[in-house]
Scaffold this motif. Structure first.
Motif, PDB file in Angstrom:
ATOM      1  N   ASN A  19     -11.732  33.811  -0.260  1.00 31.68           N
ATOM      2  CA  ASN A  19     -12.358  33.137   0.880  1.00 31.68           C
ATOM      3  C   ASN A  19     -13.854  33.050   0.649  1.00 31.68           C
ATOM      4  O   ASN A  19     -14.383  33.568  -0.340  1.00 31.68           O
ATOM      5  N   ALA A  20     -14.532  32.392   1.566  1.00 32.33           N
ATOM      6  CA  ALA A  20     -15.955  32.125   1.392  1.00 32.33           C
ATOM      7  C   ALA A  20     -16.765  33.419   1.343  1.00 32.33           C
ATOM      8  O   ALA A  20     -17.743  33.511   0.592  1.00 32.33           O
ATOM      9  N   GLU A  21     -16.333  34.435   2.102  1.00 28.38           N
ATOM     10  CA  GLU A  21     -17.084  35.702   2.104  1.00 28.38           C
ATOM     11  C   GLU A  21     -17.016  36.359   0.733  1.00 28.38           C
ATOM     12  O   GLU A  21     -18.023  36.832   0.199  1.00 28.38           O
ATOM     13  N   GLU A  22     -15.802  36.378   0.173  1.00 26.11           N
ATOM     14  CA  GLU A  22     -15.653  36.975  -1.160  1.00 26.11           C
ATOM     15  C   GLU A  22     -16.504  36.249  -2.194  1.00 26.11           C
ATOM     16  O   GLU A  22     -17.102  36.844  -3.074  1.00 26.11           O
ATOM     17  N   LEU A  23     -16.567  34.939  -2.033  1.00 26.86           N
ATOM     18  CA  LEU A  23     -17.344  34.129  -2.968  1.00 26.86           C
ATOM     19  C   LEU A  23     -18.831  34.472  -2.851  1.00 26.86           C
ATOM     20  O   LEU A  23     -19.532  34.643  -3.866  1.00 26.86           O
ATOM     21  N   GLU A  24     -19.284  34.584  -1.612  1.00 30.22           N
ATOM     22  CA  GLU A  24     -20.692  34.926  -1.384  1.00 30.22           C
ATOM     23  C   GLU A  24     -21.010  36.304  -1.969  1.00 30.22           C
ATOM     24  O   GLU A  24     -22.062  36.500  -2.584  1.00 30.22           O
ATOM     25  N   ALA A  25     -20.052  37.225  -1.834  1.00 33.91           N
ATOM     26  CA  ALA A  25     -20.254  38.569  -2.387  1.00 33.91           C
ATOM     27  C   ALA A  25     -20.409  38.492  -3.904  1.00 33.91           C
ATOM     28  O   ALA A  25     -21.276  39.164  -4.495  1.00 33.91           O
ATOM     29  N   LEU A  26     -19.593  37.624  -4.548  1.00 30.16           N
ATOM     30  CA  LEU A  26     -19.708  37.460  -6.000  1.00 30.16           C
ATOM     31  C   LEU A  26     -21.068  36.878  -6.369  1.00 30.16           C
ATOM     32  O   LEU A  26     -21.702  37.300  -7.344  1.00 30.16           O
ATOM     33  N   ARG A  27     -21.482  35.892  -5.568  1.00 31.73           N
ATOM     34  CA  ARG A  27     -22.778  35.264  -5.866  1.00 31.73           C
ATOM     35  C   ARG A  27     -23.904  36.316  -5.809  1.00 31.73           C
ATOM     36  O   ARG A  27     -24.753  36.400  -6.692  1.00 31.73           O
ATOM     37  N   ILE A  28     -23.819  37.127  -4.739  1.00 32.58           N
ATOM     38  CA  ILE A  28     -24.856  38.152  -4.598  1.00 32.58           C
ATOM     39  C   ILE A  28     -24.805  39.137  -5.758  1.00 32.58           C
ATOM     40  O   ILE A  28     -25.823  39.480  -6.372  1.00 32.58           O
ATOM     41  N   LYS A  29     -23.558  39.520  -6.119  1.00 31.06           N
ATOM     42  CA  LYS A  29     -23.395  40.514  -7.189  1.00 31.06           C
ATOM     43  C   LYS A  29     -23.980  40.021  -8.511  1.00 31.06           C
ATOM     44  O   LYS A  29     -24.634  40.780  -9.234  1.00 31.06           O
ATOM     45  N   TYR A  30     -23.794  38.768  -8.834  1.00 32.83           N
ATOM     46  CA  TYR A  30     -24.217  38.291 -10.155  1.00 32.83           C
ATOM     47  C   TYR A  30     -25.498  37.470 -10.144  1.00 32.83           C
ATOM     48  O   TYR A  30     -26.314  37.573 -11.035  1.00 32.83           O
ATOM     49  N   LEU A  31     -25.665  36.624  -9.116  1.00 32.96           N
ATOM     50  CA  LEU A  31     -26.720  35.627  -9.230  1.00 32.96           C
ATOM     51  C   LEU A  31     -27.909  35.821  -8.289  1.00 32.96           C
ATOM     52  O   LEU A  31     -28.897  35.103  -8.417  1.00 32.96           O
ATOM     53  N   SER A  32     -27.818  36.739  -7.374  1.00 32.29           N
ATOM     54  CA  SER A  32     -28.957  36.903  -6.455  1.00 32.29           C
ATOM     55  C   SER A  32     -30.120  37.577  -7.194  1.00 32.29           C
ATOM     56  O   SER A  32     -29.978  38.004  -8.341  1.00 32.29           O
ATOM     57  N   LYS A  33     -31.245  37.656  -6.477  1.00 34.83           N
ATOM     58  CA  LYS A  33     -32.435  38.269  -7.092  1.00 34.83           C
ATOM     59  C   LYS A  33     -32.147  39.666  -7.604  1.00 34.83           C
ATOM     60  O   LYS A  33     -32.623  40.079  -8.661  1.00 34.83           O
ATOM     61  N   LYS A  34     -31.331  40.398  -6.817  1.00 32.64           N
ATOM     62  CA  LYS A  34     -31.030  41.769  -7.226  1.00 32.64           C
ATOM     63  C   LYS A  34     -29.692  41.870  -7.935  1.00 32.64           C
ATOM     64  O   LYS A  34     -29.141  42.960  -8.106  1.00 32.64           O
ATOM     65  N   LEU A  59     -28.108  35.230 -22.667  1.00 35.09           N
ATOM     66  CA  LEU A  59     -28.414  35.418 -21.239  1.00 35.09           C
ATOM     67  C   LEU A  59     -28.354  34.091 -20.478  1.00 35.09           C
ATOM     68  O   LEU A  59     -27.796  33.992 -19.384  1.00 35.09           O
ATOM     69  N   ASN A  60     -28.970  33.074 -21.100  1.00 30.31           N
ATOM     70  CA  ASN A  60     -28.942  31.747 -20.467  1.00 30.31           C
ATOM     71  C   ASN A  60     -27.512  31.247 -20.276  1.00 30.31           C
ATOM     72  O   ASN A  60     -27.152  30.687 -19.236  1.00 30.31           O
ATOM     73  N   GLU A  61     -26.728  31.486 -21.315  1.00 26.54           N
ATOM     74  CA  GLU A  61     -25.331  31.046 -21.243  1.00 26.54           C
ATOM     75  C   GLU A  61     -24.609  31.762 -20.107  1.00 26.54           C
ATOM     76  O   GLU A  61     -23.894  31.152 -19.324  1.00 26.54           O
ATOM     77  N   LEU A  62     -24.862  33.050 -20.018  1.00 24.92           N
ATOM     78  CA  LEU A  62     -24.234  33.842 -18.963  1.00 24.92           C
ATOM     79  C   LEU A  62     -24.609  33.301 -17.585  1.00 24.92           C
ATOM     80  O   LEU A  62     -23.761  33.116 -16.710  1.00 24.92           O
ATOM     81  N   LYS A  63     -25.893  33.001 -17.421  1.00 26.32           N
ATOM     82  CA  LYS A  63     -26.362  32.538 -16.121  1.00 26.32           C
ATOM     83  C   LYS A  63     -25.713  31.190 -15.765  1.00 26.32           C
ATOM     84  O   LYS A  63     -25.226  30.981 -14.639  1.00 26.32           O
ATOM     85  N   THR A  64     -25.722  30.302 -16.760  1.00 29.10           N
ATOM     86  CA  THR A  64     -25.111  28.980 -16.513  1.00 29.10           C
ATOM     87  C   THR A  64     -23.634  29.122 -16.165  1.00 29.10           C
ATOM     88  O   THR A  64     -23.135  28.520 -15.214  1.00 29.10           O
ATOM     89  N   LYS A  65     -22.920  29.911 -16.970  1.00 30.87           N
ATOM     90  CA  LYS A  65     -21.478  30.101 -16.745  1.00 30.87           C
ATOM     91  C   LYS A  65     -21.209  30.637 -15.340  1.00 30.87           C
ATOM     92  O   LYS A  65     -20.309  30.176 -14.638  1.00 30.87           O
ATOM     93  N   ALA A  66     -22.011  31.641 -14.944  1.00 32.60           N
ATOM     94  CA  ALA A  66     -21.814  32.254 -13.627  1.00 32.60           C
ATOM     95  C   ALA A  66     -22.012  31.210 -12.535  1.00 32.60           C
ATOM     96  O   ALA A  66     -21.224  31.110 -11.588  1.00 32.60           O
ATOM     97  N   GLN A  67     -23.104  30.414 -12.694  1.00 29.89           N
ATOM     98  CA  GLN A  67     -23.376  29.395 -11.682  1.00 29.89           C
ATOM     99  C   GLN A  67     -22.235  28.365 -11.626  1.00 29.89           C
ATOM    100  O   GLN A  67     -21.758  27.984 -10.551  1.00 29.89           O
ATOM    101  N   GLU A  68     -21.757  27.942 -12.807  1.00 29.00           N
ATOM    102  CA  GLU A  68     -20.675  26.943 -12.860  1.00 29.00           C
ATOM    103  C   GLU A  68     -19.400  27.470 -12.195  1.00 29.00           C
ATOM    104  O   GLU A  68     -18.733  26.783 -11.447  1.00 29.00           O
ATOM    105  N   ARG A  69     -19.136  28.753 -12.520  1.00 31.12           N
ATOM    106  CA  ARG A  69     -17.898  29.349 -11.993  1.00 31.12           C
ATOM    107  C   ARG A  69     -17.962  29.436 -10.458  1.00 31.12           C
ATOM    108  O   ARG A  69     -17.008  29.101  -9.773  1.00 31.12           O
ATOM    109  N   ILE A  70     -19.119  29.835  -9.952  1.00 35.54           N
ATOM    110  CA  ILE A  70     -19.296  29.935  -8.495  1.00 35.54           C
ATOM    111  C   ILE A  70     -19.164  28.542  -7.865  1.00 35.54           C
ATOM    112  O   ILE A  70     -18.482  28.360  -6.838  1.00 35.54           O
ATOM    113  N   ASN A  71     -19.792  27.555  -8.504  1.00 35.84           N
ATOM    114  CA  ASN A  71     -19.682  26.184  -7.977  1.00 35.84           C
ATOM    115  C   ASN A  71     -18.228  25.713  -7.941  1.00 35.84           C
ATOM    116  O   ASN A  71     -17.776  25.097  -6.976  1.00 35.84           O
ATOM    117  N   ALA A  72     -17.506  26.017  -9.028  1.00 36.74           N
ATOM    118  CA  ALA A  72     -16.112  25.564  -9.108  1.00 36.74           C
ATOM    119  C   ALA A  72     -15.280  26.205  -7.997  1.00 36.74           C
ATOM    120  O   ALA A  72     -14.487  25.530  -7.323  1.00 36.74           O
TER     121      ALA A  72
END
Ligand code: DAH
Length: 339
Positions: A19-34, A59-72
């Protein structure tokens, strides 16, 4: 550091959210400032100079992949959440199939076209008619069997109102309001109280023709009949007239054409005779002219009437009348090329 990046890459690729909450938690875990990726970015300055290039790319690849996965994953939710998806159920199915002309219309139009070239113009009348136009004005005796309940649909509350049993009613509709020369063709639907079977139907179609003028003779009628038969069924077609009886014509005849299936040799269709009946005709009875306000001493005329289903059967071998009104798309499609 490299091991840590690889581990995160694997995690990112396996990311799942219900669900959207779980997704947001993933975003925070990997892509947020902290988040984990930013932590690694912060460690980047500690990487040895000769490894910087490789680790930087990873590192760049990791960041891009994470962002793509979250978007998908987000796209998946969006399409599920609001019910909108690429599939537009209101859109017309492709390719859009064009309709086809009904076989009866094709044949009716052919008949109209042939008579049109001879100077006949179209006249129409109501399908719900009164007794006068269907019977009395056409010289039917009061006790004529066609008026019988078994043949004619009457309106119970108004026995004077019927569903017309033939398009001859249009003859009288036209004659009562006009004077010769009259040269009309009347296509239309007619009704009879018949049990429906392959060879009888409660409604079918007729085309009527009427010509009234000075000096119209039986010879004129014969010439028009022959021309019609040849135009409709081919130049080799022969006609023959048999004496008959109709209340509204005198003399009356029925016309046969040489069987267009066996060419006149005799086959099951023409029951071995070589001839098939296609229409009724005759010289308009003087009583009919007078009943409809036309001076029978000055004018004479001929009339003819044919069933469109009958002609269609002969032209296209449709031998079950019911097919015409069932609207089976497979049947109708067979006439795609016919017009
Ligand atoms: N009305 C006739 C019928 O329904 C057909 C017909 C016969 C029409 C002779 C005519 C005619 O005009 O002259 O059977």
């Amino acid at each position: 550091m490299i091991a840590k990046i690889k581990q995160l890459l694997a995690e990112v690729e396996a990311m799942k959210a219900n669900n959207a909450e779980e997704l947001e938690a993933l975003r925070i875990k990997y892509l947020s400032k902290k988040g984990a990726i930013n932590d690694l970015m912060a460690d980047f300055r500690n990487v040895a100079a000769e490894q910087k290039r490789e680790v930087g790319m990873m590192l760049n690849e990791l960041k891009t992949k994470a962002q793509e996965r979250i978007n998908a994953l987000k796209d998946e939710f969006d399409s599920k959440d609001n019910g909108s998806c690429d599939l537009d159920l209101t859109r017309t199915a492709y390719p859009v199939k064009l309709g086809t002309r009904h076989p009866l219309s094709i044949v009716k139009n052919e008949i109209i076209d042939i008579f049109g070239r001879l100077g006949f113009s179209i006249a129409e009348g109501p399908e719900i008619e009164d007794d006068w136009h269907v019977f009395s004005a056409l010289n039917f005796a009061e006790d004529h069997p066609a008026r019988d309940m078994q043949d004619t649909f009457f309106i119970e509350a108004h026995p004077d109102i019927v569903l017309r049993t033939h398009t001859s009613s249009v003859q009288s509709r036209v004659m009562e309001v006009s004077q010769p020369p009259i040269r009309i063709i009347c296509p239309g639907r007619v009704y009879r109280n018949e049990a429906i079977s392959y060879r009888a139907h409660a409604f079918f179609h007729q085309v009527e023709a009427l010509y009234v003028d000075k000096n119209v003779s039986f010879t004129d009628l014969k010439q028009v009949l022959l021309l019609f038969a040849k135009e409709m069924f081919g130049a080799d077609t022969k006609i023959r007239l048999r004496p008959s009886y109709f209340p509204f014509t005198e003399p009356s005849a029925e016309m046969d054409i040489s069987c267009n299936i066996c060419g006149g040799k005799g086959c099951p269709f023409c029951k071995g005779t070589g001839w098939v009946e296609i229409l009724g005709c005759g010289m308009v009875d003087p009583n009919v002219l007078e009943s409809n306000g036309i001076d029978s001493k000055t004018y004479t005329g001929y009339a003819l009437g044919m069933g469109v289903e009958r002609i269609t059967n002969l032209k296209y071998r449709v031998n079950d009348l019911r097919l015409f009104s069932e609207n089976d798309i497979r049947f109708l499609k067979e006439f795609e090329a016919a017009y």
